[in-house]
Design a protein around this motif. Structure first.
Motif, short mmCIF file in Angstrom:
data_model
loop_
_atom_site.label_atom_id
_atom_site.label_comp_id
_atom_site.label_asym_id
_atom_site.label_seq_id
_atom_site.Cartn_x
_atom_site.Cartn_y
_atom_site.Cartn_z
N ASN A 136 0.85 -1.19 0.00
CA ASN A 136 0.00 0.00 0.00
C ASN A 136 0.89 1.24 0.00
N ARG A 137 0.78 2.02 -1.09
CA ARG A 137 1.55 3.26 -1.18
C ARG A 137 0.61 4.40 -1.53
N ASN A 138 0.87 5.55 -0.97
CA ASN A 138 0.06 6.73 -1.25
C ASN A 138 -0.11 6.90 -2.76
N PRO A 139 -1.37 6.91 -3.25
CA PRO A 139 -1.58 7.01 -4.70
C PRO A 139 -1.01 8.28 -5.32
N VAL A 140 -0.85 9.33 -4.53
CA VAL A 140 -0.22 10.55 -5.06
C VAL A 140 1.20 10.24 -5.53
N GLU A 141 1.93 9.46 -4.74
CA GLU A 141 3.30 9.10 -5.09
C GLU A 141 3.34 8.17 -6.29
N VAL A 142 2.40 7.23 -6.34
CA VAL A 142 2.33 6.33 -7.48
C VAL A 142 2.03 7.10 -8.76
N VAL A 178 -1.00 -10.22 4.34
CA VAL A 178 -0.40 -9.20 5.19
C VAL A 178 -0.41 -7.89 4.43
N PHE A 179 -0.91 -6.83 5.07
CA PHE A 179 -0.88 -5.51 4.45
C PHE A 179 0.36 -4.76 4.93
N ILE A 180 1.13 -4.26 3.96
CA ILE A 180 2.38 -3.58 4.25
C ILE A 180 2.37 -2.20 3.60
N GLY A 181 2.71 -1.18 4.37
CA GLY A 181 2.79 0.17 3.83
C GLY A 181 4.18 0.48 3.30
N PHE A 182 4.23 1.25 2.23
CA PHE A 182 5.52 1.62 1.64
C PHE A 182 6.38 2.37 2.65
N ASP A 183 5.77 3.28 3.42
CA ASP A 183 6.53 4.02 4.42
C ASP A 183 7.14 3.08 5.46
N GLN A 184 6.39 2.04 5.81
CA GLN A 184 6.88 1.05 6.76
C GLN A 184 8.13 0.35 6.24
N VAL A 185 8.12 0.01 4.96
CA VAL A 185 9.27 -0.68 4.35
C VAL A 185 10.49 0.24 4.35
N ILE A 196 6.20 -9.91 8.42
CA ILE A 196 5.82 -10.89 7.39
C ILE A 196 6.09 -12.31 7.88
N GLU A 197 7.26 -12.52 8.46
CA GLU A 197 7.62 -13.85 8.97
C GLU A 197 6.63 -14.30 10.03
N ARG A 198 6.24 -13.39 10.90
CA ARG A 198 5.32 -13.72 12.00
C ARG A 198 3.91 -14.00 11.48
N GLU A 254 -3.20 -2.38 7.87
CA GLU A 254 -1.80 -2.69 8.16
C GLU A 254 -1.59 -2.96 9.65
N VAL A 255 -2.43 -2.38 10.49
CA VAL A 255 -2.17 -2.42 11.93
C VAL A 255 -3.27 -3.08 12.73
N GLU A 256 -4.39 -3.45 12.12
CA GLU A 256 -5.48 -4.07 12.87
C GLU A 256 -6.12 -5.15 12.02
N THR A 257 -6.95 -5.95 12.67
CA THR A 257 -7.56 -7.08 12.00
C THR A 257 -8.86 -6.74 11.27
N SER A 258 -9.34 -5.51 11.41
CA SER A 258 -10.58 -5.12 10.74
C SER A 258 -10.45 -5.30 9.23
N SER A 259 -11.48 -5.87 8.63
CA SER A 259 -11.40 -6.16 7.20
C SER A 259 -11.92 -5.02 6.33
N HIS A 260 -12.91 -4.28 6.83
CA HIS A 260 -13.49 -3.17 6.07
C HIS A 260 -14.08 -3.61 4.73
N HIS A 261 -14.54 -4.84 4.64
CA HIS A 261 -15.02 -5.36 3.37
C HIS A 261 -16.18 -4.52 2.80
N GLN A 262 -17.12 -4.15 3.65
CA GLN A 262 -18.28 -3.39 3.16
C GLN A 262 -17.86 -2.03 2.62
N LEU A 263 -16.95 -1.36 3.31
CA LEU A 263 -16.48 -0.05 2.84
C LEU A 263 -15.70 -0.18 1.54
#
Length: 325
Positions: A136-142, A178-185, A196-198, A254-263
């Motif tokens: 997941n990277r900020n679409p502005v940067e992409v 696993v959701f990973i943010g570009f800033d995190q990397v 990721i390993e965990r 990236e930080v919680e288990t919520s799926s947000h599928h409906q949104l």
């Protein structure tokens, strides 16, 4: 295949998937026999893409009258078409060739976001345990990166970001991911790999602690060519609003288990409604250009893989080298 773990990297082009896959190589994750070479001012440290698999993906899309930057969605159930089956067989063979004995391997190609329905039964048939790494990277940067590299308009880049991101989330939904943010990397690559390993419940061939110096050395500030604010400008309108909302939801995932599928499904519905507003002339022009490009590239692939070309290639390379001097 037993104890065969696959890390499937999902993310739009220019989202940091190459950086993450390169980091995985530092902890011994297998990438395959032949990878695309680095390209100056694009991906200096490598694309980390399996050359044979990406080429197969390209040919597959061309057979569907599409390509990596196609604005139009693929047909429903495209992966069940008879014309697709030779590509499935080729991909199956490549995976068996390069990864049958690997405990942990990774596959990165942004085309996977759209092609995942083809891969799921293939991985299951080979008794491979996949974990999907959603970048997941900020679409502005992409958008800024695609404008610089490919000359895309802001609107085209946003359509592609939404299309790839929504497809990747939908097709991997309900599976290990696993959701990973570009800033995190960029800011904490060691913790990213530990996460990721965990969450993938595996052990890397080389421990993160042992490889920590190489990991930190692999990430450098100059790898980031575009830095954006947290939110898109004009985020209350059309594509910008959809992209900003989806980016924010992925950040939360990236930080919680919520799926947000409906949104997320609501954003997907809004995106489909946006596409349905395109006028007939525009759609006809896109399809025409797709067919023209597909026809040209299919002929190129046939020539490039022909015996005559393979026999003449060494002579052509020598001549090219000679002309430099």
């Amino acid at each position: 295949m037993r104890n065969n773990n696959a890390l499937i990297i999902l993310g739009m082009h220019r989202s940091g998937t190459s950086l993450l896959t390169g980091l995985l190589s530092q902890v011994g994750v297998k990438m395959g026999r032949r990878l695309y070479a680095p390209q100056k001012n694009v991906n200096e440290k490598g694309f980390w893409e399996h050359e044979d698999i990406v080429d197969t993906h390209d040919e597959l899309l061309l057979s569907l009258g599409s390509q990596w930057d196609d604005l139009l969605p693929l047909n429903d159930k495209w992966w069940e078409a008879e014309a697709i089956q030779p590509f499935v067989a080729r991909l199956d063979k490549l995976v068996r060739r390069d990864f049958s004995d690997a405990e942990v391997w990774a596959l990165k190609d942004p085309r996977m976001c759209r092609l995942l329905p083809l891969w799921l039964p293939l991985l299951e048939a080979q008794q491979t345990r996949p974990t999907f790494i959603c970048m997941n990277r900020n679409p502005v940067e992409v958008v800024a990166s695609l404008q610089k590299r490919d000359g895309f308009s802001r609107e085209k880049a946003l359509v592609l970001w939404l299309s790839h991101s929504l497809s990747a989330e939908l097709y991997s939904r309900g599976m290990s991911r696993v959701f990973i943010g570009f800033d995190q990397v960029v800011n904490n690559p060691v913790e990213t790999l530990l996460k990721i390993e965990r969450e993938a419940n595996l052990v890397f061939p080389i421990s993160v602690k042992e490889a920590s110096d190489n990991i930190n050395g692999f990430v450098s500030p100059d790898l980031r060519h575009h830095k954006a604010d947290a939110a898109l400008k004009q985020a209350d309108e059309g594509l910008s609003r959809m992209a900003n909302e989806l980016y924010r939801l992925f950040q939360e995932m990236e930080v919680e288990t919520s799926s947000h599928h409906q949104l997320i499904d609501r954003i997907a519905s809004d995106f489909i409604a946006y596409q349905k507003k395109w006028n007939v002339e525009l759609l006809e022009q896109i399809r025409y250009l797709n067919e023209e490009r597909a026809d040209y590239r299919i002929k190129f692939f046939r020539i490039y893989t022909s015996w005559s070309w393979l026999l003449a290639k060494p002579v052509w390379l020598i001549e090219k080298w000679w002309r430099r001097y």
